[in-house]
Structures are given as C-alpha cells and as structure tokens.
Design a protein around this motif. Structure first.
Motif, PDB file in Angstrom:
ATOM      1  N   ALA A 238      -1.079  -9.607  32.364  1.00  0.00           N
ATOM      2  CA  ALA A 238      -1.232  -8.253  31.820  1.00  0.00           C
ATOM      3  C   ALA A 238      -2.190  -7.426  32.674  1.00  0.00           C
ATOM      4  O   ALA A 238      -3.079  -6.748  32.172  1.00  0.00           O
ATOM      5  N   MET A 239      -1.972  -7.447  33.992  1.00  0.00           N
ATOM      6  CA  MET A 239      -2.855  -6.755  34.926  1.00  0.00           C
ATOM      7  C   MET A 239      -2.071  -5.726  35.747  1.00  0.00           C
ATOM      8  O   MET A 239      -2.260  -5.590  36.945  1.00  0.00           O
ATOM      9  N   THR A 240      -1.207  -4.968  35.086  1.00  0.00           N
ATOM     10  CA  THR A 240      -0.340  -4.028  35.801  1.00  0.00           C
ATOM     11  C   THR A 240      -1.129  -3.016  36.628  1.00  0.00           C
ATOM     12  O   THR A 240      -0.814  -2.761  37.782  1.00  0.00           O
ATOM     13  N   GLY A 241      -2.147  -2.423  36.051  1.00  0.00           N
ATOM     14  CA  GLY A 241      -2.903  -1.379  36.751  1.00  0.00           C
ATOM     15  C   GLY A 241      -3.819  -1.885  37.836  1.00  0.00           C
ATOM     16  O   GLY A 241      -4.292  -1.101  38.672  1.00  0.00           O
ATOM     17  N   TRP A 242      -4.072  -3.175  37.873  1.00  0.00           N
ATOM     18  CA  TRP A 242      -4.951  -3.742  38.910  1.00  0.00           C
ATOM     19  C   TRP A 242      -4.231  -3.837  40.255  1.00  0.00           C
ATOM     20  O   TRP A 242      -4.884  -3.923  41.294  1.00  0.00           O
ATOM     21  N   ARG A 243      -2.902  -3.855  40.231  1.00  0.00           N
ATOM     22  CA  ARG A 243      -2.048  -3.839  41.418  1.00  0.00           C
ATOM     23  C   ARG A 243      -2.318  -4.999  42.373  1.00  0.00           C
ATOM     24  O   ARG A 243      -2.727  -4.805  43.521  1.00  0.00           O
ATOM     25  N   ILE A 244      -2.078  -6.217  41.911  1.00  0.00           N
ATOM     26  CA  ILE A 244      -2.200  -7.387  42.773  1.00  0.00           C
ATOM     27  C   ILE A 244      -0.903  -8.194  42.737  1.00  0.00           C
ATOM     28  O   ILE A 244      -0.463  -8.664  41.683  1.00  0.00           O
ATOM     29  N   GLY A 245      -0.305  -8.326  43.909  1.00  0.00           N
ATOM     30  CA  GLY A 245       0.845  -9.200  44.102  1.00  0.00           C
ATOM     31  C   GLY A 245       0.620 -10.016  45.358  1.00  0.00           C
ATOM     32  O   GLY A 245      -0.415  -9.875  46.026  1.00  0.00           O
ATOM     33  N   TYR A 246       1.558 -10.877  45.688  1.00  0.00           N
ATOM     34  CA  TYR A 246       1.376 -11.663  46.912  1.00  0.00           C
ATOM     35  C   TYR A 246       2.709 -12.224  47.394  1.00  0.00           C
ATOM     36  O   TYR A 246       3.685 -12.296  46.646  1.00  0.00           O
ATOM     37  N   THR A 247       2.725 -12.578  48.670  1.00  0.00           N
ATOM     38  CA  THR A 247       3.845 -13.313  49.255  1.00  0.00           C
ATOM     39  C   THR A 247       3.350 -14.657  49.762  1.00  0.00           C
ATOM     40  O   THR A 247       2.188 -14.800  50.177  1.00  0.00           O
ATOM     41  N   ALA A 248       4.251 -15.629  49.729  1.00  0.00           N
ATOM     42  CA  ALA A 248       4.025 -16.917  50.381  1.00  0.00           C
ATOM     43  C   ALA A 248       5.254 -17.175  51.250  1.00  0.00           C
ATOM     44  O   ALA A 248       6.385 -17.134  50.755  1.00  0.00           O
ATOM     45  N   SER A 249       5.033 -17.421  52.536  1.00  0.00           N
ATOM     46  CA  SER A 249       6.154 -17.534  53.475  1.00  0.00           C
ATOM     47  C   SER A 249       5.734 -18.410  54.648  1.00  0.00           C
ATOM     48  O   SER A 249       4.619 -18.939  54.670  1.00  0.00           O
ATOM     49  N   ASN A 250       6.614 -18.554  55.631  1.00  0.00           N
ATOM     50  CA  ASN A 250       6.225 -19.327  56.814  1.00  0.00           C
ATOM     51  C   ASN A 250       5.180 -18.554  57.626  1.00  0.00           C
ATOM     52  O   ASN A 250       4.977 -17.358  57.427  1.00  0.00           O
ATOM     53  N   LYS A 251       4.515 -19.241  58.536  1.00  0.00           N
ATOM     54  CA  LYS A 251       3.377 -18.659  59.247  1.00  0.00           C
ATOM     55  C   LYS A 251       3.744 -17.405  60.035  1.00  0.00           C
ATOM     56  O   LYS A 251       3.012 -16.422  60.043  1.00  0.00           O
ATOM     57  N   GLU A 252       4.881 -17.452  60.692  1.00  0.00           N
ATOM     58  CA  GLU A 252       5.290 -16.307  61.516  1.00  0.00           C
ATOM     59  C   GLU A 252       5.479 -15.064  60.658  1.00  0.00           C
ATOM     60  O   GLU A 252       5.007 -13.970  60.994  1.00  0.00           O
ATOM     61  N   LEU A 253       6.171 -15.238  59.538  1.00  0.00           N
ATOM     62  CA  LEU A 253       6.404 -14.109  58.650  1.00  0.00           C
ATOM     63  C   LEU A 253       5.104 -13.617  58.015  1.00  0.00           C
ATOM     64  O   LEU A 253       4.864 -12.410  57.919  1.00  0.00           O
TER      65      LEU A 253
END
Length: 392
Positions: A238-253
């Motif tokens: 419930a942290m919509t306004g805090w604006r935190i997301g993330y990606t996890a991918s290979n090192k190059e990307l």
C-alpha cells in the motif's frame, strides 16, 4: 509543435475516471468508486517511521543510480526467499514505481519498429509505453475459456522477425488470472526457441490466492537470463505514492537500465527507498493481513455477482479486480463507438457507481471493478449495478 508520436497515444482511462469521480464527490454526489487500482490500506507504520528516521538522519543526498544498497539487498533476499531465484546486487535496479521500471526496460531493449507481444486484455499503459519508446505493440487475442491467459500456440501465431519481447502479467490486471508453473514453462520454451525476452510484470504476486505462485525467472537459468522481472511496493505494501518499483534481470540488461535511469532521473527518492527497506524487512504480517482481507472481499463480491443473471466474469485467483463480461446487455442500451464506455458512463450517471470500461484493456464487452475498497461500499456498488441492470 508537439511530437508526432503523441498522435497515437491514448490518455489513461483509469486516471480520467478517477478525476471525474473526485469532481463528482466534491459536488456532494454519492459516488461509489470500484474503478481505481489502489489499495485502501495505509502504508505500514514501520515503513513510515523508517522514512522519518531517514529524514532526521539527513539521508537526503544523491545515491547510486541503481538504488540504495540496503534496499537492493532487501529485494535480493525477498526474491530468493519468496520467489526462489538468486540475483546479484548489480542485477537489481530500483526505479520510480513499476511503470518507470517497465519504461527503462523498453528503452534498454527496443529499437524503432521492434515488436512487443501484449496479450489481451492488457494493463492500460502497456501499448502506450511501447509506442512512446518507438516500438510496435502487437495485441494478442486470447480465449475467455482459458481465463484470457496466453498459450504457446497464441504466441507463436504472431511472432515475426521483429518480435523482441512479450509481456506476461502474473497475476493479471484486469482479470486476476494466475498462470500455473506448467503454463509458464510452455511459454518459456517458445520464447527460448525464438530468442524473445519476457517482461514478467509480477507487481501483484503477493496478492495471490492460489496454493503457490511461480516466478518465471525461477524456472531455469535460461529463463532467468531472458526474463526481466518487474515488481514494486505499491500494491503489496500500500505504498502507491512512494513510487518504488524495481527490475531484476541479467547483468548486461541491469547495467543498461541503470545507465538509462541515471541520465533521466538519477534515482528514486532516497526517503521512499528507506521506507521500502522497512516494508520488505519488517512489514510481512501487515502485508499478509491485507491479502487476507482482499480474499474475503473477493469471495463476497463473486457471491453478489452470481445473483446477476446478465453478467459473467473471470474468477480471480489474484490481484484485486474482477473482469466482468457484460456483452449480454449490448442490445439493452444505445451506444455507437464503444459499448463498454457507454455502459460505464450510464453506471456512473444513473447508478452512481464508477467502473473501468473494458475497452481500456482491449476488450469492449467487459468492465473491470476493483475490490480494493471498503467491503460495505463494494457490496453496495454491486447492488447498485444489479438494480441498474434490472431497470434496463
């Protein structure tokens, strides 16, 4: 003098509806909103306290473009413990919400004209994001009898030499459908065969009512290499306004994504990132309570919807939406360009209930309701919909 690319961009339906609802409420009109995809819970106290502490400790300077080390460590541990996939810290990039994480990924991968397969129904912003970065969205028809989940046969039918990526949203917004491990393995095999990236939008993965949830990247080392996992704190904490997301991918990307982000925004707010550290490490019980409540509401909502003969729906196994088939009412109302828009407008004007027209998700026979709202309002909203339909 505006950019030519804006000619093909559709404004967000959900934001537009939310704005209209706010305006009506300010006029004193009794509106029940079942439209917006925002948790009605408050940010957990531990997360708020961590943010306040960060402010008092003056943790307000620039930091790494890929995100605070402490937060990436918390994400790393979450992915290992909850999703059974191991990432190095330099494979994780923290962004300004999941939307930003997706946009960074598209910028890192797509050249102009590259195609991205987007199964229908889709989250409203996917095609627009692809178009904004110069890609071409390929909208893939799926089948209601399969909960609108993409199959290998569906996917292979639209692959061309320009296909670069496919979006897999799991659990789905708007349907709440959840892919099984076997279904994901079959999709993975097609993507490996054709050398296609998988953007795995798993923003709702904690809000899942099935016995287990499978993260695509956990299927194999090959799966991890071609998958960009997108997640965040907006829905689960419930942290919509805090604006935190993330990606996890290979090192190059991940290196490319961090470089793009460094030039465009530097990094997300450090205060929001510290709050997110606490959310991931100290707020598990609060998150589980939210999920329990969503499931209770889901169960009550489907019981109420089952009493409306003219409607059917995709039974949701995750997220907090119900995708409702209203096509039996097409000949009951007058409409021209879009049935779902006209039906939704009538619900708002006559029943005082706000829903999202299915055309926003590429499916004009449908409407979407959200049960991320007070239980009494949810049931009253469905009662009003039932009354409106009976009066047609």
């Amino acid at each position: 003098m505006l950019s030519a690319k804006l000619k093909n961009i559709t404004p967000s339906f959900t934001i537009g509806i939310s704005t209209k609802v706010q305006q009506l409420k300010q006029q004193g009109i009794d509106i029940i909103s079942l439209s917006i995809g925002e948790p009605d819970f408050l940010t957990p106290e531990a997360a708020k306290e961590k943010a306040i502490e960060a402010i008092h400790l003056n943790k307000t300077k620039y930091d790494a473009a890929s995100g605070l080390t402490d937060l990436r460590k918390a994400i790393q541990n979450k992915l290992l413990q909850e999703n059974n996939v191991s990432y190095e810290l330099d494979e994780i990039v923290v962004s300004n919400g999941a939307k930003h994480a997706i946009t960074n990924t598209l910028l890192a991968i797509l050249d102009y004209g590259d195609e991205v397969i987007i199964p229908k129904p889709f989250w409203v912003s996917y095609p627009e994001m692809v178009k904004l970065v110069g890609g071409t969205p390929i909208l893939l028809d799926t089948k209601k009898e399969n909960q609108f989940k993409a199959t290998p046969q569906d996917i292979e039918s639209v692959i061309t030499d320009r296909t670069k990526m496919i979006f897999i949203t799991n659990p789905s917004n708007p349907t709440g459908a959840v892919y099984t491990k076997e279904e994901l393995i079959a999709i993975l095999d097609i993507c490996l065969k054709h050398n296609i990236y998988i953007l795995a939008d798993e923003i709702y993965e904690k809000i899942c009512y099935t016995p287990s949830f499978t993260s695509i990247a956990s299927l194999s080392s090959e799966a991890k290499d071609i998958t960009i996992t997108v997640n965040g704190l907006s829905k689960s904490a419930a942290m919509t306004g805090w604006r935190i997301g993330y990606t996890a991918s290979n090192k190059e990307l991940a290196k490319a994504i961090a470089s793009i982000q460094g030039h465009l925004v530097s990094h997300p707010s450090t205060i929001s990132q510290w709050a997110s550290v606490a959310a991931l490490t100290e707020c598990h019980d609060q998150m589980q309570e939210m999920i329990r409540t969503y499931k209770e509401r889901r169960d009550l909502a489907v019981i109420a919807l089952n009493k409306i003969d003219s409607l059917s729906y995709i039974y949701p196994d995750g997220a907090f939406y119900i995708f409702i088939d209203a096509s039996a009412l097409r000949d009951k109302i007058q409409w021209t360009d879009s049935f779902s828009i006209e039906f939704s407008n009538m619900l708002l004007d006559k029943a005082r209930v706000a829903v999202v027209p299915g055309i926003a998700f590429g499916m004009d026979d449908f409407i979407r309701i959200s049960y991320a709202c007070d239980t009494n309002e949810l049931l009253e909203g469905i009662r009003r919909i039932q009354q409106f339909i009976e009066n047609l």
